[in-house]
Design a protein around this motif. Structure first.
Motif, mmCIF file in Angstrom:
data_model
loop_
_atom_site.group_PDB
_atom_site.id
_atom_site.type_symbol
_atom_site.label_atom_id
_atom_site.label_comp_id
_atom_site.label_asym_id
_atom_site.label_seq_id
_atom_site.Cartn_x
_atom_site.Cartn_y
_atom_site.Cartn_z
ATOM 1 N N GLY A 173 0.824 -1.210 0.000
ATOM 2 C CA GLY A 173 0.000 0.000 0.000
ATOM 3 C C GLY A 173 0.858 1.259 0.000
ATOM 4 N N MET A 174 1.979 1.208 -0.686
ATOM 5 C CA MET A 174 2.995 2.256 -0.645
ATOM 6 C C MET A 174 2.916 3.166 -1.864
ATOM 7 N N THR A 175 3.215 4.440 -1.673
ATOM 8 C CA THR A 175 3.268 5.386 -2.792
ATOM 9 C C THR A 175 4.562 6.189 -2.721
ATOM 10 N N ASP A 176 4.926 6.781 -3.838
ATOM 11 C CA ASP A 176 6.071 7.700 -3.914
ATOM 12 C C ASP A 176 7.388 7.037 -3.500
ATOM 13 N N LEU A 177 7.584 5.777 -3.893
ATOM 14 C CA LEU A 177 8.819 5.081 -3.554
ATOM 15 C C LEU A 177 9.995 5.655 -4.330
ATOM 16 N N LYS A 178 11.103 5.892 -3.627
ATOM 17 C CA LYS A 178 12.356 6.293 -4.254
ATOM 18 C C LYS A 178 13.262 5.059 -4.312
ATOM 19 N N VAL A 179 13.686 4.681 -5.499
ATOM 20 C CA VAL A 179 14.583 3.540 -5.677
ATOM 21 C C VAL A 179 15.975 4.073 -5.972
ATOM 22 N N PHE A 180 16.966 3.592 -5.225
ATOM 23 C CA PHE A 180 18.333 4.082 -5.414
ATOM 24 C C PHE A 180 19.284 2.912 -5.647
ATOM 25 N N LEU A 181 20.239 3.123 -6.560
ATOM 26 C CA LEU A 181 21.306 2.152 -6.808
ATOM 27 C C LEU A 181 22.480 2.872 -7.452
ATOM 28 N N PRO A 182 23.708 2.540 -7.075
ATOM 29 C CA PRO A 182 24.878 3.120 -7.743
ATOM 30 C C PRO A 182 25.030 2.538 -9.144
ATOM 31 N N ALA A 183 25.685 3.287 -10.041
ATOM 32 C CA ALA A 183 25.729 2.887 -11.451
ATOM 33 C C ALA A 183 27.143 2.771 -11.982
ATOM 34 N N GLY A 184 27.335 1.765 -12.857
ATOM 35 C CA GLY A 184 28.530 1.645 -13.673
ATOM 36 C C GLY A 184 28.184 2.193 -15.052
#
Length: 314
Positions: A173-184
């Motif tokens: 029931g979640m909204t406005d999720l921020k997904v983070f991951l470092p990038a190559g």
């Protein structure tokens, strides 16, 4: 298909962070490379008997491709610009694991030195060019995967990851999720955000450049999707860091996050969590998910380097 990695709760910087454990997808084929190479695992390739890739001698992709080839019953040839003498003397990490899987790791510098037909202008040769011009024409039963899995085929597995995240947020029931991951190369971050944008989801992806700077990362995004409106947002560290160099703040952050009981890798995750900590206050009460992209075998070579330089501080 390898899918549905668990989501765990993780305490970091006084906040609850949701941790997508892609490192647990499969004992030998996990993390972001498993997502990027999922297409090749799931599809049938009639007549293919060999997998060809390239990169560094300790790249996560080397081990992942060796595992993929083993699962498919293919031979794996992996080209590198050079192999350091200490790696040959005492094989460890991704290199040793790939060799154990039966992969041929081919040193291009040795190949050029022994091949008089390519002596002229040999300084201009690099792995991808050599493979495309000298190897693939004679390898009709080979499948070639570009370095790090930066190709459109990666969208297949990364979209599955995005769908899992989307389903999980709905269940919570979640909204406005921020997904983070470092990038190559930024391939995973790009295809994740592209998926959410096209689904008109309120989930957004944030990343930071670990290999090269922001300009390099934007160039990688453009190669796969020229529509910058669908690109993930790039966040900046407070200073410029050189890829693969040892920094005391990286080591300290790695020790902090591993104290949780979850093991992280030493090349991407320390900078990732440093950038995440910097931007967390700007996101207010929005839920945050960090994607654990695996790569733990690399610690077999990185950790001894840190211990030699900084010693044991925990």
């Amino acid at each position: 298909m390898l899918a549905n990695s668990p989501v765990e709760s993780f305490s970091f910087a006084g906040r609850e962070i949701f941790l997508k454990r892609d490192d647990l997808l499969h004992p030998a084929f996990s993390g972001n490379k498993a997502r990027k190479f999922a297409y090749f695992l799931d599809q049938e390739f009639a007549g293919v008997t060999k997998l060809i890739g390239h990169g560094s001698a300790q790249a996560n992709s080397l081990y992942s491709l060796s595992a993929l080839a083993k699962l498919k019953g293919w031979q794996c040839d992996f080209y590198v610009d050079h192999i350091a003498s200490q790696v040959l003397t005492l094989p460890t990490g991704n290199y040793a694991a790939a060799i154990a899987n039966g992969t041929n790791v081919i040193d291009l510098s040795n190949l050029l030195a022994a091949n008089t037909s390519v002596q002229a202008g040999k300084s201009d040769w690099h792995c991808q060019r050599y493979i495309e011009q000298r190897v693939l024409p004679a390898e009709t039963n080979a499948l070639f995967i570009p370095e790090g899995g930066r190709c459109q085929y990666a969208e297949y597995g990364v979209s599955q990851l995005a769908a899992e995240i989307e389903t999980w947020t709905m269940q919570q029931g979640m909204t406005d999720l921020k997904v983070f991951l470092p990038a190559g190369t930024g391939t995973t971050a790009l295809f994740l955000n592209q998926y959410f944008m096209r689904k008109q989801s309120d989930i957004r992806v944030f990343t930071c450049a670990v290999v090269g700077g922001d300009t390099y990362l934007r160039q990688q995004f453009d190669l796969l999707n020229p529509n910058s409106a669908e690109h993930p947002q790039i966040l900046n560290a407070d200073k410029k860091y050189h890829f693969g160099k040892l920094y005391p703040e990286f080591y300290a952050m790695w020790q902090r996050i591993c104290a949780s009981g979850v093991q992280f890798e030493l090349l991407y995750d320390p900078l990732g969590f440093m950038v995440l900590e910097k931007f967390l206050p700007q996101w207010g009460a929005s839920p945050v998910m960090y994607i654990h992209q695996g790569g733990l075998l690399g610690n077999e070579t990185m950790l001894p380097r840190y211990l030699r330089k900084f010693g044991r501080t925990r």
